[in-house]
Each structure stands twice: as C-alpha cells, then as structure tokens.
Design an enzyme around this catalytic site. Structure first.
Site, short mmCIF file in Angstrom:
data_model
loop_
_atom_site.label_atom_id
_atom_site.label_comp_id
_atom_site.label_asym_id
_atom_site.label_seq_id
_atom_site.Cartn_x
_atom_site.Cartn_y
_atom_site.Cartn_z
N HIS A 160 0.83 -1.20 0.00
CA HIS A 160 0.00 0.00 0.00
C HIS A 160 0.87 1.26 0.00
O HIS A 160 0.65 2.18 -0.80
CB HIS A 160 -0.91 -0.02 1.23
CG HIS A 160 -1.71 1.23 1.41
ND1 HIS A 160 -2.74 1.57 0.57
CD2 HIS A 160 -1.62 2.22 2.33
CE1 HIS A 160 -3.26 2.72 0.96
NE2 HIS A 160 -2.59 3.14 2.02
N TYR A 197 -6.30 8.73 15.53
CA TYR A 197 -6.29 7.50 16.33
C TYR A 197 -4.87 7.13 16.75
O TYR A 197 -4.60 6.81 17.91
CB TYR A 197 -6.93 6.36 15.55
CG TYR A 197 -6.78 5.02 16.23
CD1 TYR A 197 -7.69 4.58 17.18
CD2 TYR A 197 -5.67 4.20 15.96
CE1 TYR A 197 -7.53 3.36 17.83
CE2 TYR A 197 -5.51 2.99 16.60
CZ TYR A 197 -6.44 2.57 17.54
OH TYR A 197 -6.26 1.38 18.18
#
Length: 278
Positions: A160, A197
């Site tokens: 990715h 997060y």
C-alpha cells in the site's frame, strides 16, 4: 509453436496499443513537470527502492540484536503533523475557487486544459502536496521497524505504501487530471481520522483503553475502495473522457487494495479469529 507465436503477437499488439493510447492521453506541463521530484523519474523510484530495502532487509537485520527504540515523542509529533497535513489537503480543495463547480460540471467530460488552466494548475499543486504526503507515510513502516513491531509490516502495509507513492507520481507527471480526485479526498479524510487515532494511541495505556473504534478505520478503508471502484466503473459505463490507461490501472489497483484490506479485516476482527486466539 503456433500457440507461442500467437501469444507473442498478442502481447506485442497489446503493448503497442497501450502505448499508442497512452501517448494520446499524456499531458505535459512545463510548470508542473518542473516541480520537486516530478522529473526525472529516478529519485522517486530510488525512494521506493530504499524504503523496500530498509523495511524488508536492512532494518530487520539492524534491529535483530538491539532493543526497540523509544520513539514516543517523535511519533506523537509525526502523527499530529499528519492530522493537520491531511486536514490542510481537504481545505486546499474546498477553498480553491471554482473547484467544486469544475468537478461537478466537468468530472465526466473534462474541458481543454487551457480553458481552466489556472484552476487545474492549482489543483495539480494540491495533488503534489498529496503525492508528498505519500512519501511521508513511508515513515510509518520505518517506525515499526525501529520499534521492532515487525508483525505490523505486512504485505498489505508495504504494498500500500510503496504503490501509492508511484501511483501519485505517475498521475501527476503524465495525466494531471481530476480522475483521482474522489479517491484522494476520501483518502485524506480517512487519514485525518486514522492519524488522530494513532496520535491518541501513542499517548499510552491510559488513553488506549478508550479507543474502541480501531476496526472501523479498516471498514472505512474498505468502503473507500468500493466507492472508488463504483465511481471508476461509472466513468467507463458513461463513456467519460478520463484517461483509459490510468483508469484501468486504478481499477486493478483498487481491486487489489479491496481484497487485501478485506482479508486483513477478516483475519483480525472476525469472530472465528477471536475464538481461536482466546
């Protein structure tokens, strides 16, 4: 022998047809092509090669007999920087005059570049900052290696990060359109939430116990790729004027991402997996 000759001719014709279409779709711009890391190509591919070499070979060997580095302060700064950087990218698009108008009216059938040159140049500038954010994202894996979190360095993670750098460079270097706009806007929105997060998680156990929504980040990414696939397929169905070569590449890549993220979600959060690990 005949089958081999047929296959060779087929591949040769496919390659010739691809480059013929590519030459018609490619867009050159002296200003954009002069930006940092746009031309020549070798620095970008060198960055990706160094990244892959470090996270797959050099880094693990270097850390093999060493204690994990304590990088809490650096990671907190990195994550909060990523939050504001990605929020800035969202702001860039929505604050650029006429960007929404252009996308709404010309997303399927783009106008000649010269007619909206200044607007497209500004959007390309935003695309460059987006491309550079993908280079910054490579530090995620570097931090995993230095902290000996090797279990986080998966095929999904490495593929990715590496392919996004190359894809964003190819798009801005050769196409310079708005075909990636939907995917890019969704992606930076998710990154704002994701790095928020990570920032909170890096603050330690006292905060981590309240972070119950980690798995929904993966769900958001899965939904992202579904939306992108639907959008790109619609571009073909309605015979939009997007570059066919890059659109096909994006569709293939979105399918790969969708599969990898779905497998990651199922392996990490499925009920069966929880039962096995208990």
């Amino acid at each position: 022998m005949k089958n081999a000759t047929f296959m060779f001719d087929f591949l040769q014709n496919t390659k010739d047809n691809f480059f013929e279409v590519f030459e018609k779709e490619v867009v050159y711009d002296d200003i954009v092509d002069s930006w940092f890391l746009m031309d020549p190509a070798w620095p970008v591919f060198a960055i990706v090669l160094v990244y892959l070499s470090f996270v797959l070979i050099i880094g693990p060997r270097f850390m093999k007999n060493r204690e994990p580095f304590k990088l809490k302060g650096i990671i907190l700064i990195y994550n909060i920087t990523q939050v504001f950087y990605n929020a800035f990218l969202l702001y860039w698009f929505f604050s650029t005059p006429n960007s929404m108008f252009y996308f709404w009216k010309y997303s399927c059938h783009p106008e000649e570049r010269q007619r909206f040159y200044l607007l497209l140049l500004e959007l390309n500038r935003g695309s460059w900052f987006y491309f550079f954010s993908k280079i910054l994202d490579l530090l995620d894996t570097v931090f995993f290696i230095l902290r000996k979190k090797n279990s986080h360095v998966t095929l999904l993670h490495v593929y990715h990060h590496a392919i996004m750098v190359i894809s964003c460079w190819v798009h801005l270097r050769f196409y310079k359109g708005i075909e990636c706009l939907v995917a890019g806007l969704i992606n930076v929105f998710i990154h704002v939430i994701m790095y928020s997060y990570y920032f909170l998680s890096a603050m330690g156990p006292s905060v981590q116990k309240y972070l119950w929504w980690k798995k929904y980040l993966t769900l958001m990414q899965i939904i992202q790729f579904i939306i992108v696939l639907i959008y790109l397929c619609c571009m073909f169905i309605f015979q939009c004027g997007f570059p066919k070569t890059f659109s096909l590449y994006m569709i293939c890549n979105a399918f790969v991402f969708l599969y990898l993220f779905t497998m990651f979600y199922m392996n990490t959060y499925s009920k069966n997996n929880k039962v096995k690990s208990s």
